[in-house]
Write a protein that holds these residues in place. Structure first.
Motif, PDB file in Angstrom:
ATOM      1  N   ASN A   8       0.844  -1.189   0.000  1.00  0.00           N
ATOM      2  CA  ASN A   8       0.000   0.000   0.000  1.00  0.00           C
ATOM      3  C   ASN A   8       0.876   1.234   0.000  1.00  0.00           C
ATOM      4  N   TYR A  23     -13.280   6.670   0.118  1.00  0.00           N
ATOM      5  CA  TYR A  23     -12.544   5.464   0.483  1.00  0.00           C
ATOM      6  C   TYR A  23     -13.219   4.606   1.547  1.00  0.00           C
ATOM      7  N   ASN A  71      -1.640  -1.459  -4.096  1.00  0.00           N
ATOM      8  CA  ASN A  71      -2.413  -0.228  -4.210  1.00  0.00           C
ATOM      9  C   ASN A  71      -1.376   0.891  -4.109  1.00  0.00           C
ATOM     10  N   GLY A  73      -1.572   3.949  -4.644  1.00  0.00           N
ATOM     11  CA  GLY A  73      -2.059   5.290  -4.347  1.00  0.00           C
ATOM     12  C   GLY A  73      -1.666   6.253  -5.456  1.00  0.00           C
ATOM     13  N   SER A  76       0.599   5.607  -8.574  1.00  0.00           N
ATOM     14  CA  SER A  76       0.076   4.995  -9.802  1.00  0.00           C
ATOM     15  C   SER A  76       0.305   5.909 -10.994  1.00  0.00           C
ATOM     16  N   GLU A  95      -3.142  -4.777  -9.475  1.00  0.00           N
ATOM     17  CA  GLU A  95      -3.233  -3.380  -9.039  1.00  0.00           C
ATOM     18  C   GLU A  95      -4.641  -3.147  -8.503  1.00  0.00           C
ATOM     19  N   HIS A  97      -7.333  -0.278  -6.709  1.00  0.00           N
ATOM     20  CA  HIS A  97      -7.704   1.082  -6.337  1.00  0.00           C
ATOM     21  C   HIS A  97      -9.064   1.015  -5.661  1.00  0.00           C
ATOM     22  N   SER A  99     -11.139   3.530  -4.993  1.00  0.00           N
ATOM     23  CA  SER A  99     -12.091   4.334  -5.762  1.00  0.00           C
ATOM     24  C   SER A  99     -11.936   4.012  -7.248  1.00  0.00           C
ATOM     25  N   ILE A 101     -10.742   5.221 -10.292  1.00  0.00           N
ATOM     26  CA  ILE A 101      -9.862   6.315 -10.723  1.00  0.00           C
ATOM     27  C   ILE A 101     -10.318   6.925 -12.048  1.00  0.00           C
ATOM     28  N   ARG A 108      -5.742  11.264 -12.888  1.00  0.00           N
ATOM     29  CA  ARG A 108      -5.789   9.937 -12.265  1.00  0.00           C
ATOM     30  C   ARG A 108      -6.178   8.832 -13.256  1.00  0.00           C
ATOM     31  N   SER A 111      -2.443   5.133 -15.235  1.00  0.00           N
ATOM     32  CA  SER A 111      -1.617   4.489 -14.213  1.00  0.00           C
ATOM     33  C   SER A 111      -0.436   3.814 -14.882  1.00  0.00           C
ATOM     34  N   ALA A 122     -10.602  -1.601  -9.777  1.00  0.00           N
ATOM     35  CA  ALA A 122     -10.843  -0.217  -9.346  1.00  0.00           C
ATOM     36  C   ALA A 122     -12.322  -0.019  -9.067  1.00  0.00           C
TER      37      ALA A 122
END
Length: 141
Positions: A8, A23, A71, A73, A76, A95, A97, A99, A101, A108, A111, A122
């Motif tokens: 993370n 989140y 993750n 954050g 990415s 990978e 996420h 939320s 993205i 965002r 990535s 995601a």
């Protein structure tokens, strides 16, 4: 049983406190407990706000871990160093996420990590971690 590293990146230590509308209210400790309760693999959880530390951990996983869930954050969208470390890792990478993205700010939407990931999850909230573990357990079986 597979040996999986769950990494993370920055600000995930504030999960459950930071922007709960994005989140959720689960903490990283809650996420770890729910993943361990699945009993699908041997898990090691790590979190760092420092890019180089994440790179070091990815490098340590070479030849030692069967898979990585990451993750990254905000890294990415910025970290070629993390991408390069993942490219040197031989096992599967997922990978995650919390939320979606792609429904957030335009910066965002890209990535670097996705260029190496075997799967990307995601927008499932913290359930994304469990989905990643289920996928890896099936892939590594």
């Amino acid at each position: 049983m597979a040996d999986i590293l769950i990494l993370n990146g920055p600000n995930l230590n504030l999960l459950g406190q930071r922007e709960p509308h994005l989140y959720g209210s689960d903490t990283l400790v809650d996420v770890e407990a729910s993943c361990r309760a699945m009993d699908l693999a041997t898990l090691e959880f790590r979190q760092s706000n420092h890019e180089g530390q994440l790179v070091d951990w990815i490098q340590e996983a070479r030849g030692a871990r069967d898979g990585i869930v990451i993750n990254p954050g905000a890294y990415s969208h910025t970290s070629i160093a993390i991408l390069d470390a993942l490219n040197a890792y031989q096992g599967p990478v997922v990978e995650v996420h919390i939320s979606n993205i792609h429904k957030r700010e335009a910066f965002r939407h890209h990535s670097y990590v996705s260029g190496r990931a075997d799967a990307v999850i995601a927008g499932l909230g913290v359930e994304g971690y469990r989905a990643a573990l289920r996928w890896l357990a099936t892939r590594l079986a």
